[in-house]
Motif scaffolding. Structure first.
Motif, short mmCIF file in Angstrom:
data_model
loop_
_atom_site.label_atom_id
_atom_site.label_comp_id
_atom_site.label_asym_id
_atom_site.label_seq_id
_atom_site.Cartn_x
_atom_site.Cartn_y
_atom_site.Cartn_z
N ASP A 167 -0.07 -13.85 13.44
CA ASP A 167 -0.38 -12.48 13.85
C ASP A 167 -1.14 -12.52 15.17
O ASP A 167 -2.30 -12.09 15.26
N PRO A 194 -0.84 -0.08 8.42
CA PRO A 194 -1.92 0.69 9.04
C PRO A 194 -3.15 -0.12 9.42
O PRO A 194 -4.10 0.46 9.96
N THR A 195 -3.18 -1.43 9.14
CA THR A 195 -4.45 -2.15 9.34
C THR A 195 -4.49 -2.84 10.71
O THR A 195 -3.49 -2.96 11.41
N HIS A 196 -5.70 -3.32 11.05
CA HIS A 196 -5.94 -3.87 12.38
C HIS A 196 -5.05 -5.07 12.70
O HIS A 196 -4.81 -5.38 13.85
N ASP A 197 -4.58 -5.78 11.64
CA ASP A 197 -3.74 -6.96 11.89
C ASP A 197 -2.26 -6.59 11.98
O ASP A 197 -1.42 -7.49 12.08
N ALA A 214 -8.15 0.75 5.80
CA ALA A 214 -7.94 0.21 7.14
C ALA A 214 -9.11 0.44 8.10
O ALA A 214 -9.50 -0.49 8.82
N ASN A 215 -9.68 1.65 8.11
CA ASN A 215 -10.74 1.90 9.09
C ASN A 215 -11.96 1.00 8.84
O ASN A 215 -12.49 0.38 9.76
N LEU A 221 -12.02 -1.81 7.23
CA LEU A 221 -11.64 -3.20 7.41
C LEU A 221 -11.66 -3.57 8.90
O LEU A 221 -12.08 -4.67 9.28
N SER A 222 -11.20 -2.65 9.71
CA SER A 222 -11.17 -2.89 11.15
C SER A 222 -12.60 -3.07 11.69
O SER A 222 -12.87 -3.94 12.52
N GLN A 260 -13.71 -6.49 10.72
CA GLN A 260 -13.10 -7.52 11.58
C GLN A 260 -13.86 -7.63 12.90
O GLN A 260 -14.07 -8.73 13.41
N ASN A 307 -5.09 9.73 7.63
CA ASN A 307 -6.23 9.39 8.50
C ASN A 307 -5.75 8.62 9.74
O ASN A 307 -4.57 8.34 9.92
N GLN A 308 -6.73 8.28 10.56
CA GLN A 308 -6.44 7.60 11.84
C GLN A 308 -5.69 6.29 11.62
O GLN A 308 -4.76 5.96 12.37
N ALA A 309 -6.06 5.55 10.57
CA ALA A 309 -5.41 4.28 10.30
C ALA A 309 -3.95 4.50 9.94
O ALA A 309 -3.05 3.83 10.46
N LEU A 337 -9.46 -11.52 8.89
CA LEU A 337 -9.26 -10.62 7.75
C LEU A 337 -7.82 -10.14 7.77
O LEU A 337 -7.41 -9.41 8.66
N GLY A 338 -7.05 -10.58 6.80
CA GLY A 338 -5.66 -10.14 6.70
C GLY A 338 -5.51 -9.15 5.57
O GLY A 338 -6.19 -9.26 4.54
N ASP A 354 0.60 -14.50 9.19
CA ASP A 354 -0.36 -15.54 8.86
C ASP A 354 -0.25 -15.96 7.40
O ASP A 354 -0.48 -17.13 7.07
#
Lengths: 256, 256
Positions: free
Chosen positions: B51, B78-81, A191-192, A194-195, A198, B118-120, A206-207, B17
């Motif tokens: 999303d 946990p991801t940005h989306d 996740a980190n 990937l963010s 993005q 972790n943070q995510a 990015l999904g 999405d």
């Protein structure tokens, strides 16, 4: 100056108590999502609504102003619960009447089959006044279009045939291409990084889609963009991120 | 005075999405439709939205006032989306922060598995302030509830497990029972008689669902009602209508 891709959008309205009751599994959304994408049209929203005129009218009017195209499925048969023509008529403030071209199609069809073109079947020739027809090569009773709203059949085989009859009318934008890369890493591990990617590629979506099968968790990262070079660059960085985290990228090939 | 059945309704919002792009076929709608029905809750509408926070907020706010319950699926990873917590917070005007109970669940889980919290991953402990949690027996990261809105996972197995964790909280109404009767008659042959029966039984919904397989057209008539005796009487008349039209009713048994 960077290239601004042309985006064309659509919404789908699935009219059907039978979907909401759990009796029937919808198959039209998945078909339309993919077929529209191939035509350069991005599906932006779908609503499943009950066979209630006020709810169909509200959905049609909300979605036809915010999208280039709207497709309804279902409710265009001969029975009392087939109220799509009346509902779309009401949404546009148009009277609903027998469409001469549709009447001719039904007369020819029932003359051919020998079945009776009774009052109920004649309902299938009713459209909002001025509607254009959508050909139905399977069972003849046509769909129709009012402005940017297409009324299609609910039976999947008929809906699909109607779509192929009318898809040449659609004016698509730049197609969205996608690259899908899976990995046996937990989403939380990716996740980190990937963010950060993005943020670096705002023109590539990015999904991250977690999966769980055969007792293993993993994630599919799907990059989507109308800009092929940016898409390829972002995908390369996704692969590198996975390798940096000791994951092996599993390619699913370029999809349409 | 006739008995007025108690009706409890729900809406589902599928955040994804991946459904709109055609990449993934949704499985949660069919599950929730059936599971809610068993709990005496009638699914009235479903929306599939992108999303995008503004679109999720609009759907949540439209549907939570017109329904007893709203269920969202997806976007709690946990991801940005994964923006469901922020979107539901925005819909209710609530801040979103780490939920102490959710933090404790994640800490215990990751201490057990040895993976890094972790943070995510900590994002999965964020909820609108004051939210109640929905237990996740599969992968631990919980769903949550704000007032009448439940945020559930998108992975079907996790969504289903969460539903079973929280279904005892639902206060259902009188269940809708249904009887499905199929016949190899065209809808257009049945339609006039069926319409007369619908007028006679306004407290029973009569749906007609055409089908086409093995080269034969037919129709399934589904009678649905919260009133068992009226349901049985209407179904008897549907069977008689089919026989009067030289069709043989094919029973599909009483469904839940």
């Amino acid at each position: 100056m960077s290239y601004s891709p042309k985006t064309v959008t659509a919404a789908v309205i699935i009219i059907g108590d039978e979907i909401l009751s759990g009796r029937t599994k919808d198959q039209n959304l998945a078909f339309l999502a993919e077929a529209l994408n191939e035509a350069g049209v991005q599906l932006r929203e779908c609503r499943v609504v009950a066979d209630v005129e006020a709810e169909i009218v509200a959905a049609v009017n909300a979605l036809r102003v915010s999208n280039d195209y709207v497709f309804t499925t279902g409710g265009i048969g001969p029975t009392h619960d087939d109220i799509t023509a009346d509902s779309i008529g009401a949404a546009f403030g148009l009277a609903v009447d027998f469409n001469p071209e549709a009447v001719a199609i039904l007369e020819a069809h029932y003359a051919h089959t020998g079945a009776e073109l009774n009052q109920a079947r004649m309902r299938m020739a009713r459209t909002p006044v001025g509607a254009a027809l959508v050909e139905n090569p399977v069972s003849k009773a046509p769909g129709f279009r009012v402005e940017n709203v297409y009324a299609m059949a609910g039976i999947p085989s008929v809906c699909q045939a109607m779509f192929h009859s009318m898809k040449h009318e659609l004016i698509g934008g730049d197609p969205v291409r996608s690259i899908s890369i899976s990995v046996h890493l937990a989403e939380g591990t990716l996740a980190n990084g990937l963010s950060a990617l993005q943020d670096k590629y705002p023109d590539v979506g990015l999904g991250s889609y977690p999966f769980y099968h055969d007792g293993r968790f993993g994630a599919s990262i799907v990059a989507r963009s109308q800009l092929p070079e940016r898409l390829a660059a972002a995908a390369d960085e996704v692969r590198q991120l996975m390798r940096d985290l000791s994951g092996e990228p599993i390619e699913q090939g370029d999809e349409a």
